[in-house]
Design a protein around this motif. Sequence first.
Motif, short mmCIF file in Angstrom:
data_model
loop_
_atom_site.label_atom_id
_atom_site.label_comp_id
_atom_site.label_asym_id
_atom_site.label_seq_id
_atom_site.Cartn_x
_atom_site.Cartn_y
_atom_site.Cartn_z
N GLY A 234 18.79 20.22 -43.65
CA GLY A 234 20.07 20.59 -44.26
C GLY A 234 20.74 19.42 -44.92
O GLY A 234 20.23 18.30 -44.94
N GLU A 235 21.91 19.72 -45.46
CA GLU A 235 22.71 18.72 -46.16
C GLU A 235 24.08 18.67 -45.50
O GLU A 235 24.69 19.71 -45.25
CB GLU A 235 22.84 19.12 -47.64
CG GLU A 235 23.42 18.05 -48.50
CD GLU A 235 23.39 18.44 -49.96
OE1 GLU A 235 22.80 17.68 -50.75
OE2 GLU A 235 23.96 19.48 -50.32
N PHE A 236 24.56 17.47 -45.23
CA PHE A 236 25.79 17.29 -44.47
C PHE A 236 26.85 16.57 -45.28
O PHE A 236 26.55 15.78 -46.17
CB PHE A 236 25.48 16.54 -43.17
CG PHE A 236 24.58 17.32 -42.26
CD1 PHE A 236 25.11 18.17 -41.30
CD2 PHE A 236 23.20 17.25 -42.39
CE1 PHE A 236 24.30 18.91 -40.49
CE2 PHE A 236 22.36 17.99 -41.58
CZ PHE A 236 22.92 18.83 -40.62
N ASP A 237 28.10 16.85 -44.91
CA ASP A 237 29.26 16.26 -45.60
C ASP A 237 29.63 14.89 -45.05
O ASP A 237 30.39 14.17 -45.69
CB ASP A 237 30.46 17.20 -45.46
CG ASP A 237 30.20 18.55 -46.08
OD1 ASP A 237 29.96 18.60 -47.30
OD2 ASP A 237 30.20 19.57 -45.35
N ALA A 238 29.13 14.55 -43.86
CA ALA A 238 29.45 13.26 -43.24
C ALA A 238 28.45 13.01 -42.12
O ALA A 238 27.81 13.94 -41.60
CB ALA A 238 30.87 13.27 -42.68
N ALA A 239 28.34 11.74 -41.72
CA ALA A 239 27.47 11.37 -40.60
C ALA A 239 28.21 10.42 -39.67
O ALA A 239 29.03 9.60 -40.10
CB ALA A 239 26.19 10.71 -41.09
N LEU A 240 27.88 10.55 -38.40
CA LEU A 240 28.46 9.73 -37.34
C LEU A 240 27.33 9.10 -36.54
O LEU A 240 26.31 9.74 -36.26
CB LEU A 240 29.32 10.61 -36.43
CG LEU A 240 29.88 9.99 -35.16
CD1 LEU A 240 30.87 8.87 -35.47
CD2 LEU A 240 30.54 11.07 -34.30
N TYR B 77 30.07 3.54 -35.26
CA TYR B 77 31.05 3.12 -34.25
C TYR B 77 30.33 2.49 -33.08
O TYR B 77 29.43 3.09 -32.49
CB TYR B 77 31.85 4.35 -33.78
CG TYR B 77 32.90 4.03 -32.75
CD1 TYR B 77 34.14 3.55 -33.13
CD2 TYR B 77 32.64 4.19 -31.40
CE1 TYR B 77 35.11 3.26 -32.20
CE2 TYR B 77 33.62 3.91 -30.45
CZ TYR B 77 34.84 3.45 -30.84
OH TYR B 77 35.80 3.14 -29.92
N CYS B 78 30.72 1.27 -32.76
CA CYS B 78 30.18 0.58 -31.60
C CYS B 78 31.27 -0.27 -31.00
O CYS B 78 31.79 -1.18 -31.65
CB CYS B 78 28.99 -0.29 -32.00
SG CYS B 78 28.21 -1.11 -30.60
#
Length: 151
Positions: A106-112, A146-147
């Motif tokens: 799929g295609e996503f609008d954001a990644a975390l 984020y870390c």
Amino acid sequence: MAPYYEAYQQRYNAIAAAGIELWGHSEAELQDVLARWVDKNVLSGRRVVEFACGEGSGGVVLAQLGCEYLGADVAPYAVEKSRERLSGFPNARVQCLDLVREAPDGEFDAALDISGLHMLITDAHRLAYLKNMHKCLKKGAPVLLYCEAYH
């Protein structure tokens, strides 16, 4: 999966055997930073993928904020724990994927990514992981790496 990453499954098994609820962050620890990120990038109602989702705390927060969430992790224990924790959210799902070798469909609008990238120990694996992240994102999609170095 590279043999040394099997250590994460072993670590999750040890955590569970010790009766510890979470190895990673709690929702409370992530709430403010994720709420700001979702608000700033207008992600409510949009598709967000989390690489190395662990036990699903990021997914719980994102689902509560109205995101359509997909979490992915290489450790079967983490995936099952995430599925349990996200079972009340119809807008959330989790997959067991080796993100060094494959990208989510799929295609996503954001990644975390919450403390996942830094756990990869070779440059080749880090590059492949980031390429797989890029592969499933829409052009211009925001990424939050984020870390927390000290708590």
